[in-house]
Scaffold this motif. Sequence first.
Motif, PDB file in Angstrom:
ATOM      1  N   LYS A  49      45.476  43.960-135.914  1.00  0.00           N
ATOM      2  CA  LYS A  49      44.345  44.893-135.816  1.00  0.00           C
ATOM      3  C   LYS A  49      43.725  45.173-137.190  1.00  0.00           C
ATOM      4  CE  LYS A  49      45.642  46.940-131.434  1.00  0.00           C
ATOM      5  NZ  LYS A  49      46.357  48.026-130.750  1.00  0.00           N
ATOM      6  N   ALA A  50      44.558  45.262-138.224  1.00  0.00           N
ATOM      7  CA  ALA A  50      44.029  45.481-139.575  1.00  0.00           C
ATOM      8  C   ALA A  50      43.217  44.279-140.041  1.00  0.00           C
ATOM      9  CB  ALA A  50      45.181  45.766-140.541  1.00  0.00           C
ATOM     10  N   VAL A  51      43.739  43.067-139.797  1.00  0.00           N
ATOM     11  CA  VAL A  51      42.997  41.861-140.171  1.00  0.00           C
ATOM     12  C   VAL A  51      41.720  41.762-139.336  1.00  0.00           C
ATOM     13  CG1 VAL A  51      43.054  39.331-140.238  1.00  0.00           C
ATOM     14  CG2 VAL A  51      45.026  40.644-141.037  1.00  0.00           C
ATOM     15  N   SER A  52      41.782  42.207-138.106  1.00  0.00           N
ATOM     16  CA  SER A  52      40.591  42.203-137.257  1.00  0.00           C
ATOM     17  C   SER A  52      39.495  43.092-137.847  1.00  0.00           C
ATOM     18  CB  SER A  52      40.948  42.661-135.847  1.00  0.00           C
ATOM     19  OG  SER A  52      39.808  42.658-135.038  1.00  0.00           O
ATOM     20  N   LEU A  53      39.877  44.242-138.380  1.00  0.00           N
ATOM     21  CA  LEU A  53      38.875  45.092-139.057  1.00  0.00           C
ATOM     22  C   LEU A  53      38.227  44.323-140.200  1.00  0.00           C
ATOM     23  CD1 LEU A  53      40.359  48.696-139.323  1.00  0.00           C
ATOM     24  CD2 LEU A  53      38.232  48.008-138.241  1.00  0.00           C
ATOM     25  N   THR A  71      37.670  35.758-143.578  1.00  0.00           N
ATOM     26  CA  THR A  71      38.854  36.245-142.881  1.00  0.00           C
ATOM     27  C   THR A  71      39.172  35.313-141.722  1.00  0.00           C
ATOM     28  OG1 THR A  71      38.228  38.507-143.438  1.00  0.00           O
ATOM     29  CG2 THR A  71      39.882  38.229-141.720  1.00  0.00           C
ATOM     30  N   SER A  72      40.451  34.966-141.575  1.00  0.00           N
ATOM     31  CA  SER A  72      40.814  34.043-140.502  1.00  0.00           C
ATOM     32  C   SER A  72      42.228  34.322-140.007  1.00  0.00           C
ATOM     33  CB  SER A  72      40.714  32.593-140.983  1.00  0.00           C
ATOM     34  OG  SER A  72      41.788  32.298-141.855  1.00  0.00           O
ATOM     35  N   PHE A  73      42.632  33.552-139.032  1.00  0.00           N
ATOM     36  CA  PHE A  73      43.971  33.666-138.467  1.00  0.00           C
ATOM     37  C   PHE A  73      45.032  33.416-139.533  1.00  0.00           C
ATOM     38  CE2 PHE A  73      43.105  29.177-138.252  1.00  0.00           C
ATOM     39  CZ  PHE A  73      44.324  28.584-138.533  1.00  0.00           C
ATOM     40  N   THR A 110      47.156  29.437-131.245  1.00  0.00           N
ATOM     41  CA  THR A 110      47.625  30.646-130.563  1.00  0.00           C
ATOM     42  C   THR A 110      47.331  31.881-131.403  1.00  0.00           C
ATOM     43  OG1 THR A 110      49.327  29.436-129.347  1.00  0.00           O
ATOM     44  CG2 THR A 110      49.664  31.810-129.620  1.00  0.00           C
ATOM     45  N   VAL A 111      47.594  31.808-132.709  1.00  0.00           N
ATOM     46  CA  VAL A 111      47.315  32.950-133.586  1.00  0.00           C
ATOM     47  C   VAL A 111      45.811  33.189-133.670  1.00  0.00           C
ATOM     48  CG1 VAL A 111      47.547  33.884-135.923  1.00  0.00           C
ATOM     49  CG2 VAL A 111      49.460  32.654-134.881  1.00  0.00           C
ATOM     50  N   LYS A 112      45.013  32.126-133.717  1.00  0.00           N
ATOM     51  CA  LYS A 112      43.558  32.276-133.714  1.00  0.00           C
ATOM     52  C   LYS A 112      43.113  32.978-132.435  1.00  0.00           C
ATOM     53  CE  LYS A 112      39.205  29.719-133.665  1.00  0.00           C
ATOM     54  NZ  LYS A 112      38.672  30.606-132.636  1.00  0.00           N
ATOM     55  N   LEU A 115      43.867  36.632-132.702  1.00  0.00           N
ATOM     56  CA  LEU A 115      42.897  37.326-133.552  1.00  0.00           C
ATOM     57  C   LEU A 115      41.567  37.479-132.818  1.00  0.00           C
ATOM     58  CD1 LEU A 115      42.188  38.681-136.236  1.00  0.00           C
ATOM     59  CD2 LEU A 115      41.579  36.407-137.120  1.00  0.00           C
ATOM     60  N   ASP A 116      41.122  36.445-132.119  1.00  0.00           N
ATOM     61  CA  ASP A 116      39.867  36.535-131.364  1.00  0.00           C
ATOM     62  C   ASP A 116      39.942  37.645-130.315  1.00  0.00           C
ATOM     63  OD1 ASP A 116      38.817  34.445-132.817  1.00  0.00           O
ATOM     64  OD2 ASP A 116      39.099  32.942-131.247  1.00  0.00           O
ATOM     65  N   TYR A 117      41.034  37.681-129.575  1.00  0.00           N
ATOM     66  CA  TYR A 117      41.208  38.740-128.563  1.00  0.00           C
ATOM     67  C   TYR A 117      41.231  40.116-129.225  1.00  0.00           C
ATOM     68  CZ  TYR A 117      43.555  41.962-125.463  1.00  0.00           C
ATOM     69  OH  TYR A 117      43.877  43.084-124.739  1.00  0.00           O
ATOM     70  N   THR A 118      41.951  40.219-130.331  1.00  0.00           N
ATOM     71  CA  THR A 118      42.063  41.511-131.015  1.00  0.00           C
ATOM     72  C   THR A 118      40.725  41.942-131.596  1.00  0.00           C
ATOM     73  OG1 THR A 118      44.381  41.023-131.476  1.00  0.00           O
ATOM     74  CG2 THR A 118      43.388  42.811-132.734  1.00  0.00           C
ATOM     75  N   ASN A 119      39.928  40.988-132.080  1.00  0.00           N
ATOM     76  CA  ASN A 119      38.572  41.333-132.549  1.00  0.00           C
ATOM     77  C   ASN A 119      37.804  42.051-131.456  1.00  0.00           C
ATOM     78  OD1 ASN A 119      38.872  40.129-135.087  1.00  0.00           O
ATOM     79  ND2 ASN A 119      37.988  38.198-134.411  1.00  0.00           N
TER      80      ASN A 119
END
Length: 191
Positions: A49-53, A71-73, A110-112, A115-119
């Motif tokens: 969530k922090a990286v998503s911000l 910023t990326s996965f 999977t990590v990407k 991150l996409d979902y969390t964005n």
Amino acid sequence: MDIEAYIHETVFSKNNQHRCFYELIWENFKEDGFVITDESGYEIDAVIKAVSLQNLVGEFIYRLYDDINETSFEDVIEHLQNIGIAENEIAQYCRSNENIEVDDDDFELTVKNALDYTNEIVADKMLEEFSPCDIFDYMFTATYDFEQDFVFDFEDSDEFQSFIDSNQNQLDNYKEEYQSVLSWIEGGMIC
């Protein structure tokens, strides 16, 4: 490990100009129980969530200034590895969330996807907590180079908010100038 201290010291302090924005949003998220919980996998969830911000700010910068969103996965993986979380734990976290598309043969994909979902959920949460105009003001103030007018460095989120409140007319002018960016925010900030 104090995950909140790690996020503030390592993730959010990566760019000091953006720090007050991150802290303002993060505090609102904390008050609502959206981040830093005691559930299983909370460290992974909080870091993503922090990286998503960061990613949403990067997308704002891309749309406003035509700069690359860096910023990326890979940032997710790096931060989680820094706090001792192994790939298998990250993969298990992703598998436990039915909304994250998991590719058992491609960990990075999977990590990407995580991150996409969390964005999406972080953007939705921001729009639940703040109006699109407020989000524009926060992101613009956090990313704009005000040094052309004066040297500026916000001490904390209160000073950041005071600056926004006292410069509302100018920020409204920027919203008119960058209507497409405001529309992106209103549309859910899809990256």
